[in-house]
Structure formats: structure tokens, C-alpha cells
Design a protein around this motif. Structure first.
Motif, mmCIF file in Angstrom:
data_model
loop_
_atom_site.group_PDB
_atom_site.id
_atom_site.type_symbol
_atom_site.label_atom_id
_atom_site.label_comp_id
_atom_site.label_asym_id
_atom_site.label_seq_id
_atom_site.Cartn_x
_atom_site.Cartn_y
_atom_site.Cartn_z
ATOM 1 N N LEU A 40 20.296 -20.398 -55.921
ATOM 2 C CA LEU A 40 20.792 -21.370 -54.955
ATOM 3 C C LEU A 40 21.699 -20.633 -53.978
ATOM 4 O O LEU A 40 22.709 -20.061 -54.381
ATOM 5 N N GLU A 71 23.939 -21.336 -51.007
ATOM 6 C CA GLU A 71 24.603 -22.449 -50.308
ATOM 7 C C GLU A 71 26.090 -22.165 -50.222
ATOM 8 O O GLU A 71 26.718 -21.869 -51.233
ATOM 9 N N ALA A 121 25.975 -27.792 -52.542
ATOM 10 C CA ALA A 121 25.520 -27.048 -53.722
ATOM 11 C C ALA A 121 25.490 -27.961 -54.942
ATOM 12 O O ALA A 121 24.535 -27.919 -55.729
ATOM 13 N N LEU A 140 22.345 -28.872 -57.293
ATOM 14 C CA LEU A 140 22.422 -28.619 -58.735
ATOM 15 C C LEU A 140 22.065 -29.859 -59.543
ATOM 16 O O LEU A 140 21.314 -29.774 -60.522
ATOM 17 N N VAL A 166 20.348 -21.841 -63.083
ATOM 18 C CA VAL A 166 20.687 -21.704 -61.666
ATOM 19 C C VAL A 166 21.791 -20.666 -61.496
ATOM 20 O O VAL A 166 22.817 -20.715 -62.174
ATOM 21 N N ARG A 198 24.178 -19.397 -58.388
ATOM 22 C CA ARG A 198 24.564 -19.761 -57.022
ATOM 23 C C ARG A 198 25.321 -18.622 -56.358
ATOM 24 O O ARG A 198 26.198 -18.012 -56.959
#
Length: 131
Positions: free
Chosen positions: A5, A7, A13, A17, A29, A31
């Protein structure tokens, strides 16, 4: 399923999620908050040099407007490399035709407008076979 991810906005975000976690229990995930770190992660360089390159994400959820390296440049580098097979869903506040067209030209699988609705994320994931 492993997801990257990319972001920079915490609220956006969190929305992504929640949608990803609702799509299935086996979602992992990672990020990052800017395009430079995303490139480091994907290409196992910089602060992610120790990451195993065999453990690439199946999906990248990518904001177009990012600090350091924007989403379009990140897409260019991904799709012009051994990473071109990774599926990409773009999330953007931009409705500019050039952003949409360039994203699809570079090979994105979906272009979602912000603010993101959980259903839109779920539908995009389902079309890609991830939900």
C-alpha cells in the motif's frame, strides 16, 4: 496475499486497509508513505535492501500524488522492469484525463477515485481475483 500500500494520507490508508482486510483473512499489507520508499521496497534497495526479492507483493495499491517520487513515475519504473506482472490499483483524487489515460497506458488494472468507498475497493479486488 501480499499487498504493498503506497499512500501518504493516514485516513486514506486506513480506508484501504479496512477494505483489503474485508476482502479476505489472508491479506498481508505493508504500507509505505512515499514513492521513493515504494521503489526501495519493490526493488529491495535502500532501507529495504535486506528484504527477500522472492517475496514480492501480488498487488500494489498506489496513490498517484506522492512525495519524493510520484505514482506515475513509480508505475513507469515498475512496468519497465521485472515487476511488470504485479497487479496495480491506483487510488487518486485526480479526475484529470491525462492521469487516468497515462495510468492505464502504463498497465494499471483499476483506477479508483478518492474518497474511497469500501465497495469500490472490494469490487476492484474481486475483478482482479483477489476477493
Amino acid at each position: 496475499m501480499r499487498v504493498l500500500l503506497v499512500e501518504d494520507d493516514a485516513a486514506e490508508a486506513e480506508a484501504v486497509l479496512r477494505a483489503l482486510r474485508a476482502s479476505g483473512p489472508a491479506v498481508e499489507v505493508h504500507r509505505v508513505g512515499d514513492g521513493e520508499e515504494a521503489l526501495d521496497y519493490l526493488f529491495c534497495s535502500g532501507r529495504h535492501a535486506a528484504r527477500d526479492p522472492a517475496e514480492q507483493p501480488a498487488l500494489v495499491v498506489l496513490d498517484i500524488r506522492l512525495p519524493k517520487v510520484d505514482g506515475i513515475e513509480l508505475l513507469r519504473r515498475m512496468k519497465g522492469s521485472h515487476l511488470k506482472g504485479i497487479r496495480v490499483v491506483v487510488t487518486a483524487s485526480s479526475r484529470e484525463e491525462r492521469d487516468v489515460l497515462e495510468s492505464y497506458r502504463l498497465g494499471v488494472d483499476a483506477y479508483l477515485l478518492k474518497p474511497l468507498a469500501r465497495e469500490a475497493v472490494h469490487d476492484a479486488l474481486a475483478k482482479l481475483g483477489f476477493a
